[in-house]
Motif scaffolding. Structure first.
Motif, PDB file in Angstrom:
ATOM      1  N   THR A   1       6.512  17.714   5.135  1.00 45.90           N
ATOM      2  CA  THR A   1       5.514  18.193   4.143  1.00 45.90           C
ATOM      3  C   THR A   1       5.411  17.360   3.130  1.00 45.90           C
ATOM      4  O   THR A   1       4.287  17.385   2.191  1.00 45.90           O
ATOM      5  CB  THR A   1       5.934  19.661   3.622  1.00 45.90           C
ATOM      6  OG1 THR A   1       7.303  19.786   3.298  1.00 45.90           O
ATOM      7  CG2 THR A   1       5.746  20.662   4.684  1.00 45.90           C
TER       8      THR A   1
ATOM      9  N   GLU B   1       3.463  23.651   4.235  1.00 45.02           N
ATOM     10  CA  GLU B   1       4.306  24.925   4.211  1.00 45.02           C
ATOM     11  C   GLU B   1       3.407  26.345   4.296  1.00 45.02           C
ATOM     12  O   GLU B   1       2.156  26.286   3.999  1.00 45.02           O
ATOM     13  CB  GLU B   1       5.357  25.065   3.205  1.00 45.02           C
ATOM     14  CG  GLU B   1       6.355  24.054   3.144  1.00 45.02           C
ATOM     15  CD  GLU B   1       7.148  24.094   1.746  1.00 45.02           C
ATOM     16  OE1 GLU B   1       6.878  25.130   0.871  1.00 45.02           O
ATOM     17  OE2 GLU B   1       8.067  23.318   1.656  1.00 45.02           O
TER      18      GLU B   1
ATOM     19  N   VAL C   1       1.787  25.121   8.822  1.00 46.86           N
ATOM     20  CA  VAL C   1       0.655  24.527   9.238  1.00 46.86           C
ATOM     21  C   VAL C   1       0.560  23.166   9.438  1.00 46.86           C
ATOM     22  O   VAL C   1       0.911  22.237   8.711  1.00 46.86           O
ATOM     23  CB  VAL C   1      -0.327  25.201   8.067  1.00 46.86           C
ATOM     24  CG1 VAL C   1      -1.814  24.788   8.596  1.00 46.86           C
ATOM     25  CG2 VAL C   1      -0.261  26.559   7.871  1.00 46.86           C
TER      26      VAL C   1
ATOM     27  N   ALA D   1      -2.636  20.270   9.776  1.00 48.59           N
ATOM     28  CA  ALA D   1      -3.980  20.140   9.673  1.00 48.59           C
ATOM     29  C   ALA D   1      -4.255  18.988   9.635  1.00 48.59           C
ATOM     30  O   ALA D   1      -3.408  17.727   9.233  1.00 48.59           O
ATOM     31  CB  ALA D   1      -4.077  20.905   8.259  1.00 48.59           C
TER      32      ALA D   1
ATOM     33  N   PHE E   1      -6.963  22.781  12.171  1.00 43.51           N
ATOM     34  CA  PHE E   1      -5.465  23.003  11.907  1.00 43.51           C
ATOM     35  C   PHE E   1      -5.061  23.947  12.872  1.00 43.51           C
ATOM     36  O   PHE E   1      -5.847  24.698  13.644  1.00 43.51           O
ATOM     37  CB  PHE E   1      -5.569  23.706  10.496  1.00 43.51           C
ATOM     38  CG  PHE E   1      -6.295  25.050  10.553  1.00 43.51           C
ATOM     39  CD1 PHE E   1      -5.380  26.232  10.357  1.00 43.51           C
ATOM     40  CD2 PHE E   1      -7.495  25.441  10.465  1.00 43.51           C
ATOM     41  CE1 PHE E   1      -5.857  27.539  10.556  1.00 43.51           C
ATOM     42  CE2 PHE E   1      -8.239  26.600  10.331  1.00 43.51           C
ATOM     43  CZ  PHE E   1      -7.124  27.611  10.332  1.00 43.51           C
ATOM     44  N   LEU E   2      -3.767  24.159  12.682  1.00 49.04           N
ATOM     45  CA  LEU E   2      -2.906  25.115  13.513  1.00 49.04           C
ATOM     46  C   LEU E   2      -2.117  25.982  12.520  1.00 49.04           C
ATOM     47  O   LEU E   2      -1.582  25.499  11.788  1.00 49.04           O
ATOM     48  CB  LEU E   2      -1.991  24.910  14.762  1.00 49.04           C
ATOM     49  CG  LEU E   2      -1.215  23.725  14.571  1.00 49.04           C
ATOM     50  CD1 LEU E   2       0.056  24.727  14.318  1.00 49.04           C
ATOM     51  CD2 LEU E   2      -0.814  22.763  15.818  1.00 49.04           C
ATOM     52  N   ASN E   3      -2.110  27.181  12.640  1.00 52.44           N
ATOM     53  CA  ASN E   3      -1.212  28.092  11.791  1.00 52.44           C
ATOM     54  C   ASN E   3      -0.370  29.136  12.808  1.00 52.44           C
ATOM     55  O   ASN E   3      -0.630  29.820  13.569  1.00 52.44           O
ATOM     56  CB  ASN E   3      -2.223  28.970  11.035  1.00 52.44           C
ATOM     57  CG  ASN E   3      -1.403  29.769   9.941  1.00 52.44           C
ATOM     58  OD1 ASN E   3      -0.284  29.460   9.783  1.00 52.44           O
ATOM     59  ND2 ASN E   3      -1.941  30.605   9.257  1.00 52.44           N
ATOM     60  N   THR E   4       1.120  28.568  12.388  1.00 52.51           N
ATOM     61  CA  THR E   4       1.861  29.512  13.454  1.00 52.51           C
ATOM     62  C   THR E   4       2.080  30.780  12.843  1.00 52.51           C
ATOM     63  O   THR E   4       2.127  30.901  11.659  1.00 52.51           O
ATOM     64  CB  THR E   4       3.458  28.606  13.397  1.00 52.51           C
ATOM     65  OG1 THR E   4       3.866  28.613  11.900  1.00 52.51           O
ATOM     66  CG2 THR E   4       3.298  27.196  13.920  1.00 52.51           C
ATOM     67  N   SER E   5       2.721  31.656  13.786  1.00 54.02           N
ATOM     68  CA  SER E   5       3.149  32.992  13.380  1.00 54.02           C
ATOM     69  C   SER E   5       4.150  33.193  12.442  1.00 54.02           C
ATOM     70  O   SER E   5       4.337  34.136  11.878  1.00 54.02           O
ATOM     71  CB  SER E   5       3.001  34.030  14.277  1.00 54.02           C
ATOM     72  OG  SER E   5       3.514  33.665  15.503  1.00 54.02           O
TER      73      SER E   5
ATOM     74  N   VAL F   1       6.951  31.950   9.754  1.00 57.72           N
ATOM     75  CA  VAL F   1       7.141  31.438   8.424  1.00 57.72           C
ATOM     76  C   VAL F   1       8.290  30.633   8.563  1.00 57.72           C
ATOM     77  O   VAL F   1       9.436  30.718   9.068  1.00 57.72           O
ATOM     78  CB  VAL F   1       7.428  32.313   7.309  1.00 57.72           C
ATOM     79  CG1 VAL F   1       7.730  31.738   5.984  1.00 57.72           C
ATOM     80  CG2 VAL F   1       6.025  33.286   7.079  1.00 57.72           C
TER      81      VAL F   1
ATOM     82  N   TRP G   1       5.770  25.637  17.042  1.00 55.35           N
ATOM     83  CA  TRP G   1       4.379  25.516  18.047  1.00 55.35           C
ATOM     84  C   TRP G   1       4.841  24.131  18.927  1.00 55.35           C
ATOM     85  O   TRP G   1       5.461  23.445  18.358  1.00 55.35           O
ATOM     86  CB  TRP G   1       3.358  24.826  17.074  1.00 55.35           C
ATOM     87  CG  TRP G   1       2.118  24.479  17.585  1.00 55.35           C
ATOM     88  CD1 TRP G   1       0.908  25.244  18.278  1.00 55.35           C
ATOM     89  CD2 TRP G   1       1.734  23.449  18.206  1.00 55.35           C
ATOM     90  NE1 TRP G   1      -0.025  24.503  18.777  1.00 55.35           N
ATOM     91  CE2 TRP G   1       0.452  23.261  18.670  1.00 55.35           C
ATOM     92  CE3 TRP G   1       2.451  22.017  17.718  1.00 55.35           C
ATOM     93  CZ2 TRP G   1      -0.218  22.072  19.189  1.00 55.35           C
ATOM     94  CZ3 TRP G   1       1.598  21.047  18.148  1.00 55.35           C
ATOM     95  CH2 TRP G   1       0.461  20.924  18.838  1.00 55.35           C
TER      96      TRP G   1
END
Length: 200
Positions: A32, A97, A100, A102, A113-117, A119, A148
């Protein structure tokens, strides 16, 4: 003129240091705090695959893709933003963080972008020697715990370890889709599925 043992030792040490610095520039992960720009590449640990920005053929659009590192001509096996290209190759790939991934254009607008379920406390992106691009916790390399992975979101190519077909647990189907043209990796006219009905 004969070189002294001292001179030869210095040359050997210098060559060794240069080889180490060359190896250290090839990275297979970003976190990150790092910004991945056009011109940067991720290279899998064994040097099999490479990830970076590219433009197919004569296209002016930019994509993030994976190709074989040692085969000339960028044999692309996976494309991230195949339906939402950058209008130029200039762009940024970022891990954000809490998990994600992007792609941003040169005006810092998100184009993909992709957003994981799940955290993630310390997410990193890693390119594996299998050709799989994975988003995972920095201290957890168990493939069952990946946040992912690109192997579940195929383009037009399947690789030896690729997951292909229907995952009965998640309901997610992995299938191949042809490129629209040689210069446009968005889904084309043909798809290749595994028929899950009837006998295997």
């Amino acid at each position: 003129m004969k070189k002294s043992t001292k001179d030869m030792s210095f040359i050997i040490v210098l060559l060794f240091l240069l080889s180490i610095s060359k190896i250290s520039t090839a990275i297979d992960t970003i976190n990150t705090t790092q910004i991945f720009r056009d011109g940067d590449t991720l290279v899998s640990y064994g040097g099999v695959f490479e990830l970076g920005f590219f433009s197919p053929g004569n296209s002016r659009n930019g994509y993030v893709g994976i190709w074989y590192k040692k085969i000339p001509g960028n044999t692309v096996v996976w494309v991230a933003n195949k339906e939402t290209p950058l209008t130029s190759v200039s762009g940024i790939l970022k891990v954000i963080e809490p998990g994600v991934l992007a792609i941003l254009n040169n005006t810092n607008n998100i184009v993909w972008f992709l957003n994981t379920s799940t955290v993630a406390q310390n997410p990193i992106l890693q390119l594996l020697d299998s050709g799989n691009l994975v988003l995972r916790e920095a201290r957890d390399d168990n493939l069952e715990n990946f946040l992912w992975q690109s192997f579940e979101y195929l383009s037009d190519t399947t690789l030896p370890s690729t997951k292909f077909g229907l995952n009965y647990v998640t309901g997610k189907e992995s299938f191949l889709s042809s490129w629209k043209t040689n210069e446009d990796p968005s889904p084309g006219n043909f798809t290749f599925h595994l028929d899950t009905t009837g006998y295997p």
